[in-house]
Design an enzyme around this catalytic site. Structure first.
Site, PDB file in Angstrom:
ATOM      1  N   GLY A 160       0.871  -1.183   0.000  1.00 42.96           N
ATOM      2  CA  GLY A 160       0.000   0.000   0.000  1.00 42.96           C
ATOM      3  C   GLY A 160       0.900   1.223   0.000  1.00 42.96           C
ATOM      4  O   GLY A 160       2.057   1.151  -0.448  1.00 42.96           O
ATOM      5  N   ARG A 182      -2.671  -8.797  -1.636  1.00 42.13           N
ATOM      6  CA  ARG A 182      -3.796  -9.733  -1.700  1.00 42.13           C
ATOM      7  C   ARG A 182      -4.741  -9.374  -2.850  1.00 42.13           C
ATOM      8  O   ARG A 182      -5.151 -10.232  -3.622  1.00 42.13           O
ATOM      9  CB  ARG A 182      -4.545  -9.674  -0.376  1.00 42.13           C
ATOM     10  N   ARG A 244       0.864  -4.568  12.348  1.00 45.43           N
ATOM     11  CA  ARG A 244       0.225  -4.814  13.636  1.00 45.43           C
ATOM     12  C   ARG A 244       0.768  -6.130  14.182  1.00 45.43           C
ATOM     13  O   ARG A 244       0.991  -7.083  13.409  1.00 45.43           O
ATOM     14  CB  ARG A 244      -1.297  -4.960  13.477  1.00 45.43           C
ATOM     15  N   GLU A 273       0.798  -4.585  23.637  1.00 39.71           N
ATOM     16  CA  GLU A 273       1.797  -3.511  23.673  1.00 39.71           C
ATOM     17  C   GLU A 273       1.589  -2.729  24.952  1.00 39.71           C
ATOM     18  O   GLU A 273       0.479  -2.261  25.160  1.00 39.71           O
ATOM     19  CB  GLU A 273       1.635  -2.587  22.467  1.00 39.71           C
ATOM     20  N   HIS A 292       6.068   0.870  18.971  1.00 38.80           N
ATOM     21  CA  HIS A 292       5.019   1.345  18.044  1.00 38.80           C
ATOM     22  C   HIS A 292       5.228   2.835  17.738  1.00 38.80           C
ATOM     23  O   HIS A 292       4.407   3.681  18.096  1.00 38.80           O
ATOM     24  CB  HIS A 292       3.632   1.087  18.661  1.00 38.80           C
TER      25      HIS A 292
HETATM   26  O1  LIG Z   1      -1.944   2.767  12.132  1.00 42.88           O
HETATM   27  C1  LIG Z   1      -1.096   3.629  12.399  1.00 42.88           C
HETATM   28  O2  LIG Z   1      -0.919   4.638  11.726  1.00 42.88           O
HETATM   29  C2  LIG Z   1      -0.228   3.483  13.590  1.00 42.88           C
HETATM   30  O3  LIG Z   1       0.260   2.195  13.689  1.00 42.88           O
HETATM   31  C3  LIG Z   1      -0.950   3.858  14.849  1.00 42.88           C
HETATM   32  O4  LIG Z   1      -2.115   3.179  15.017  1.00 42.88           O
END
Ligand SMILES: O=C(O)[C@H](O)CO
Length: 327
Positions: A160, A182, A244, A273, A292
């Site tokens: 993406g 995908r 994620r 997390e 993150h």
């Molecule tokens: O999705 C996002 O931009 C970051 O991981 C924070 O949620």
């Protein structure tokens, strides 16, 4: 406008790890009447009819049906970042609530972080730092070598906006780039960065020196990388996750790293997390973890806040919502 009451917007809190930054709150307060969750809970009777938007900074406040039931005039939830896996879109749509996110402003920094993790892991920066600052270790251990990034093969799962930006950066590092999507194959983008499309994920896993995950978390990508997929990777390969935590079966990853099924992992995301302090991933030398921080630069966080503010303003005045997330 003068004399007009500012719209009431619910936020989780100001300050702290996930709270709205104080300078952002100061700016937002010029346009909105910010109400923290604590204030809301203390004065629910008065505030519940007033609140028209939720400013959801880093997945907070958590939105459950009970909250939606108590906010009859809620029109929009502006969520920070690109991922929307923390939101129940069907539920929000049942309550007639629109949703926006900030996909475009986070992509550059998140791609930069993907590269940083790849370089740090391959060139063993964290271990190197520890050697450099430790008085007891030999300064240049003879067998202490990293792996080269330039010329290596990078497999991007999820091309993406973020994945594509990683590919642009990897091209400058003279990497061979493979990718899998995908749904769509984008031939124009693919040729701009010289990436090779792999129809099957397995082919990408088998050929890559670095596998980078930049997919959205959906029911289809939940634990997309499990024991079988890790076993397909090269024993010299590194897994990089900037998407994620739940895209990877973490127990399988721990096992693969302990048994040298793959060489290393560099993770900006885990589940939960933060990880519990005694989690095995925190004990492995071949793992780098960051908390993150894909979009965590001053400029980007400011742009995210501005995007969210604009979406709320549009949502409350009936204008087209920038970055509206459609069901
Ligand atoms: O999705 C996002 O931009 C970051 O991981 C924070 O949620």
């Amino acid at each position: 406008m003068e004399g007009q009451e500012l719209p009431y917007v619910l936020i989780d809190c100001i300050g702290g790890r996930y709270g709205v930054y104080e300078d952002h709150a100061e700016f937002l307060e010029k346009h909105f009447h910010l109400i923290t969750m604590k204030e809301y809970l203390e004065n629910k009777k008065f505030l519940s009819k007033k609140i028209r938007a939720i400013y959801m900074w880093y997945h907070k406040p958590v939105i459950k049906e009970e909250l939606l039931q108590s906010l009859p005039n809620l029109k929009i939830v502006a969520s920070s970042g690109v991922g929307i896996d923390h939101l129940d879109l069907n539920l929000l749509s049942r309550y007639g609530v629109k949703v926006s996110n900030t996909p475009f402003v986070v992509s550059t920094d998140t791609a930069d972080l993907g590269m940083a993790l790849m370089l740090a892991s391959s060139r063993r920066l964290v271990e190197g730092y520890q050697i450099a600052v430790s008085p007891d270790t030999e300064y240049f251990p003879a067998d202490w070598l990293g792996a080269e990034v330039s010329g290596a093969t990078l497999g991007i799962l999820g091309m993406g906006t973020i994945g594509y930006k990683v590919a642009e950066r990897a091209k400058a590092f003279e990497m061979k780039i493979l990718y899998h999507n995908r749904n769509q194959r984008n031939k124009e983008e693919e040729s701009a960065v010289g990436a090779i499309y792999c129809k099957k994920i397995d082919d990408l896993l088998q050929q890559s020196d670095f596998v980078l995950l930049s997919v959205n978390l959906t029911p289809q990508t939940h634990k997309l990388i499990g024991k079988r997929e890790l076993e397909l990777m090269k024993p010299t390969a590194t897994l990089i996750n900037i998407s994620r935590g739940l895209v990877v079966d973490q127990d399988a990853l721990v096992e693969a790293l302990q048994n040298k099924v793959i060489k290393a992992a560099a993770l900006d995301v885990t589940y939960p997390e933060p990880l519990p302090r005694d989690h095995p991933l925190l004990k492995l030398k071949n793992v780098i973890i960051t908390p993150h921080i894909g979009s965590a630069t001053k400029k980007t966080r400011r742009l995210m806040m501005e995007n969210m503010m604009e979406s709320i303003q549009a949502g409350l005045t009936g204008l087209p919502i920038p970055n509206e997330v459609l069901l």
